[in-house]
Design an enzyme around this catalytic site. Structure first.
Site, PDB file in Angstrom:
ATOM      1  N   ASP A 111      88.231  58.972  63.569  1.00 52.66           N
ATOM      2  CA  ASP A 111      87.060  58.871  62.690  1.00 52.66           C
ATOM      3  C   ASP A 111      86.192  57.661  63.001  1.00 52.66           C
ATOM      4  OD1 ASP A 111      87.656  61.200  61.438  1.00 52.66           O
ATOM      5  OD2 ASP A 111      88.662  60.287  59.726  1.00 52.66           O
ATOM      6  N   GLU A 129      88.191  67.955  60.383  1.00 51.91           N
ATOM      7  CA  GLU A 129      87.470  67.370  59.255  1.00 51.91           C
ATOM      8  C   GLU A 129      86.523  66.268  59.701  1.00 51.91           C
ATOM      9  OE1 GLU A 129      91.587  65.417  59.275  1.00 51.91           O
ATOM     10  OE2 GLU A 129      90.699  67.361  59.668  1.00 51.91           O
ATOM     11  N   ASP A 169      48.822  64.209  53.739  1.00 48.46           N
ATOM     12  CA  ASP A 169      48.829  63.274  52.620  1.00 48.46           C
ATOM     13  C   ASP A 169      48.288  63.868  51.337  1.00 48.46           C
ATOM     14  OD1 ASP A 169      46.218  63.488  53.346  1.00 48.46           O
ATOM     15  OD2 ASP A 169      45.806  61.345  53.454  1.00 48.46           O
ATOM     16  N   ASP A 215      47.010  66.421  59.998  1.00 47.87           N
ATOM     17  CA  ASP A 215      45.761  66.545  59.279  1.00 47.87           C
ATOM     18  C   ASP A 215      44.830  65.434  59.762  1.00 47.87           C
ATOM     19  OD1 ASP A 215      44.145  67.699  57.175  1.00 47.87           O
ATOM     20  OD2 ASP A 215      44.439  65.798  56.132  1.00 47.87           O
TER      21      ASP A 215
END
Length: 879
Positions: free
Chosen positions: A706, A294, A607, A336
């Site tokens: 963890d 997990e 953009d 671009d």
């Protein structure tokens, strides 16, 4: 998004009825318009079908990773550990929420397009001029357009007076294009190019007036086609997501199968009684927990979330978190030109008069006297409050360079304008000198037109053409300027009769952002190819490419040439070409798909609305936050908050670091799960052995695992050469056999040492004491795996000199918790431990310290050969 209304931006501009003949245009009747509105639908992008919350949730819970989290949470509930169960089930809710937010993001992108496509509109209906909402415009409506209007639908120009339109929204071309009337035209054609009769939804009228007949509305417009493409493009799962899903699915099946085997074998080998079955179920749950990793979803969630936070500190907003890890694999960056490499503002760059030439760098405060007349005349040939970007650049330069001179004339009165037409590509304006009785004439326009107005001799015309060619080769847009005088009361009907004199030439450019060359160079050093995709002209594109330092800026592929290529030929072509010019939105999307088909990991910057489909189709879409449209930002995975191209480099650097550290965490997870699984399963097959690991022990170990993989490895600094190595191969797997193999060897060595400690302890102590010593050995071994996997070539002693605040918190917390469970009587009872002697504990701790000593020795022995040195750059990796 709030758009300009259909009205003029300035009250001084005459309405169409004041400057253009309406003729016999009466437009549609209200009844006919209402009927067509029902038939064609509203003039807006069709709304996306929204899936309900239940449908989205169902898609989420079917994912193997989420099923695994639910299964692990259920096991914790069976164990009576509600806090841990709620933690895991909480992750399900978090990721489900992220998925729902992503769905809403797509909807917002389409809503932004709908807003953009529906400004207010001035139409003729029943012979009357009416202002209506843009969404009510229908095919056949007659539009009246003036300077400052946003075009509400795709239409054909039937009558025009000096009309110019900014189509950069669709083409990326920063200079407005002229429009010509075509009373009988039927086809719209593509955006871009001068003297075409079509105007397109969402574009801006920068000069002139027109009557236009609507042809297409809503989703059928050029803007609508972009919206459809944006809706149809679905972002693909990243390689890390796909790989993790496969691994989780496989390990889940293995874990559940072993769980069943352990339950049955334990019960049958212990007599098959009720107590044996209960203990077997406990052993099975422990076995499943030891195999089900997990930590993988936890690691991905924490690493990507913290990675997004770190990237945000470099002025990059993360909108799609999996893009964070994909950054490190980017091999091609498609950019671009307009607004990305350049600042998207025209600027005066060159002035050439006879005997004098000057290139402006933008910081000058004075102008040579020989060039005063040139700039003065150019300003006099412009409007006082212009929309046109080149005229605005002239006023800006004039205010800076002529502000303290007598060459600016705000008090002069305009007597007459000879406007630009399709046949005469020049603007001529006559100004009255106060009290002189003379008119000062100023002209600016296409060099060939101005040369004809000045009646230049052939030799001088040839010299002018050569100078124009020189400036154009630098990517500049060139205008010629002329001047003259005439009696103020007797101005001729045609400017050819004014007796003009050529003054000189002006060169304009959309300048390169100053940070771009260094950013491009760093991309090249990192093995990332930079490709320019623009709607601008090839000469301009090549000039900007050379200034930016793009790889091979000698070749350019135009949109027309691209259309002639098959998909297979284009896939081959994109491997070599770095500059694409005169490209329309559909072609941008095709280029991105061709690069992906060629095996590249594509990042795309942009953009404008025209960039949105390509941004969404790219592996990593990067929108400009300042100048970018809402549509581009919503479609992108990342947004540059400061519009600085160099921020992309910082984001790539962080992306590589994040992936490196994820790989280290994965190696650690594999290594620690081997001894946990072994110590959970081996006693099942030995009837005289007790269970060595119970669920409570595994919960404790999770408290070490963890934080270790989520905090310690996430906080690891980037390797020094992280931006001096090529991108990782797109085919390289996170869970490669070399990574798994070394991790398994580490785990097996820990398992062997722990079993040895248990066997020795069992001879002289009871089961609970032997279990306590084995557990202490395992925890210390885990600490050693944490330390040794911080680098696969540098020793622990070397890595301890590298700062990592999280490491010391984890090590300190682990030490305190281990001391509590071994020494505190209540904790010992909970863990089924017995008191142990300090000498035995020292032996166990020493065994834990040396269990991965072989790997440290291997680092030293292999350092010269380079086998592990290459892996040190990215942590553990595949071949």
């Amino acid at each position: 998004m709030t758009m300009a209304t259909g009205g003029s931006a300035r009250g001084a501009v005459p309405r169409p009825s004041d400057g253009i003949e309406l003729g016999d245009w009466s437009g549609l009747t209200e009844q006919e318009a209402a009927r067509r509105l029902v038939e064609a639908g509203a003039n807006e992008l069709p709304a996306q079908h929204r899936r309900g919350l239940g449908a989205v949730a169902w898609e989420v819970v079917r994912e193997p990773m989420f099923l695994m989290l639910v299964a692990a949470g259920g096991l914790y509930l069976l164990m009576g550990e509600p806090a841990d169960a709620l933690m895991l089930l909480g992750f399900v809710i978090v990721v489900m929420s992220i998925t729902i937010v992503q769905e809403r993001r797509t909807e917002r992108a389409l809503e932004a397009l709908r807003d953009l496509s529906s400004p207010r509109a001035l139409v003729i209906r029943g012979g009357q001029q009416r202002r209506i909402p843009g969404r009510e415009v229908v095919p056949g409506d007659v539009l009246l357009l003036v300077e400052g209007d946003r075009v509400p639908a795709d239409a054909l120009v039937r009558s025009a007076l000096h009309l110019a339109v900014d189509e950069s929204l669709l083409t990326g071309e920063s200079v407005p294009v002229r429009k010509a009337a075509a009373p009988a035209a039927t086809g719209l054609g593509r955006p871009g190019g001068d003297d075409l009769p079509a105007v397109y939804s969402g574009t801006l009228v920068t000069a002139g007036q027109a009557i236009a007949e609507v042809v297409t509305t809503g989703g059928g417009t050029e803007l609508g086609k972009i919206g459809r493409a944006l809706h149809e493009v679905r972002p693909e799962p990243t390689r890390l997501q796909r790989e993790t899903a496969r691994l989780v699915r496989s390990l889940a099946m293995v874990g559940l199968s072993l769980c069943a085997v352990v339950v049955v074998v334990y019960a049958l080998t212990r007599g098959g009684g009720v107590l044996a079955w209960k203990q077997g179920l406990l052993a099975g749950i422990a076995m499943a927990m030891s195999v089900l990793p997990e930590e993988f979803p936890v690691v991905l969630t924490v690493f990507l979330a913290l990675g997004a936070w770190r990237i945000s500190r470099s002025q990059v907003l993360t909108r799609r978190m999996p893009a964070v890890e994909t950054l490190g694999a980017a091999t091609v960056l498609c950019v671009d030109k307009t607004g990305t490499l350049t600042v998207n503002q025209m600027a005066l760059r060159a002035l050439v008069a006879e005997g004098c030439a000057l290139t402006l760098e933008g910081q000058e405060r004075a102008l040579p006297e020989e060039l005063h007349t040139l700039l003065e005349s150019a300003i006099l040939a412009s409007k006082r409050d212009p929309f046109d970007p080149m005229e605005r650049a002239l006023h800006s330069a004039g205010g800076r360079l002529l502000g303290d001179t007598e060459h600016l004339h705000p008090e002069w009165r305009l007597l007459r304008e000879y406007p630009l037409t399709a046949e005469r590509l020049a603007v001529t304006q006559a100004w009255e000198r106060v009290g002189s009785g003379l008119a000062t004439i100023a002209v600016k326009g296409a060099p060939e037109t101005v040369a004809a107005l000045c009646a230049l001799a052939p030799a001088r015309r040839d010299a002018l053409e050569a100078e124009v060619a020189r400036l154009a080769s630098q990517g500049l847009r060139v205008l010629a300027v002329a001047c003259g005088t005439a009696p103020a009361q007797v101005l001729p009907e045609q400017p050819e009769q004014l007796g003009l004199t050529l003054v000189g030439l002006l060169g304009f450019a959309d300048p390169l952002r100053p940070t771009v060359p260094a950013a491009v160079a760093e991309c090249h050093a990192a093995g990332i190819r930079v490709v320019m995709i623009t709607g601008d002209y090839p000469v301009t594109a090549l000039s900007i490419a050379r200034q930016a330092g793009l790889g091979d800026a000698a070749a350019v592929l135009t949109g027309d040439a691209l259309d002639a290529l098959s998909d297979e030929a284009l896939t081959q072509c994109v491997r070599e070409v770095d500059v694409f010019a005169r490209v329309v939105p559909v072609q941008k999307l095709r280029i991105v798909n061709a690069l992906k088909a060629a095996g590249e990991v594509v990042a795309m910057t942009g953009d404008g609305v025209n960039d949105a489909p390509a941004l969404k189709a790219a592996d990593i879409g990067i929108a400009m936050g300042g100048r970018g449209t809402d549509v581009a930002r919503e479609a992108a995975s990342l947004v540059l908050l400061d519009d600085d191209f160099s921020s992309i480099v910082a984001a790539v650097r962080l992306g590589r670091r994040i992936f490196d550290n994820i790989r280290k965490a994965v190696a650690f997870i594999f290594a620690v799960h081997v001894p946990i699984a072994g110590l959970s399963m081996i006693p099942v097959f030995l009837p005289d052995w007790p269970l060595l690991l119970l669920p409570v022990h595994i919960v404790f170990l999770e408290l070490v695992i963890d934080p270790s993989c989520s905090l310690v490895y996430e906080a690891e600094a980037a390797e020094p050469d992280v931006m001096r190595r090529p991108p990782r191969s797109p085919r390289e797997r996170l869970f490669s056999w070399s990574t798994i193999g070394v991790s398994v060897l580490q785990g097996l060595s820990v398992l062997a040492v722990c079993l040895g400690v248990f066997v020795l302890a069992k001879r002289h102590h009871g089961d609970d004491a032997a279990r306590a010593l084995t557990f202490a050995t395992l925890v210390v071994a885990f600490v050693m795996i944490i330390l040794t996997n911080r680098s696969w070539s540098r020793t622990i002693a070397a890595t301890l000199r590298q700062p990592n605040a999280a490491l010391w918190w984890v090590l300190g917390g682990t030490t305190v918790l281990l001391a509590v469970v071994l020494l505190q009587p209540g904790a010992r009872r909970l863990f089924h431990f017995a008191p142990i002697h300090l000498a035995d504990l020292a032996l166990a701790l020493g065994a834990g310290l040396v269990c991965v000593l072989w790997f440290e020795l291997l680092k030293v022995s292999q350092r010269c050969s380079g086998w592990l040195r290459a892996r040190d750059r990215v942590g553990p990796q595949g071949p």
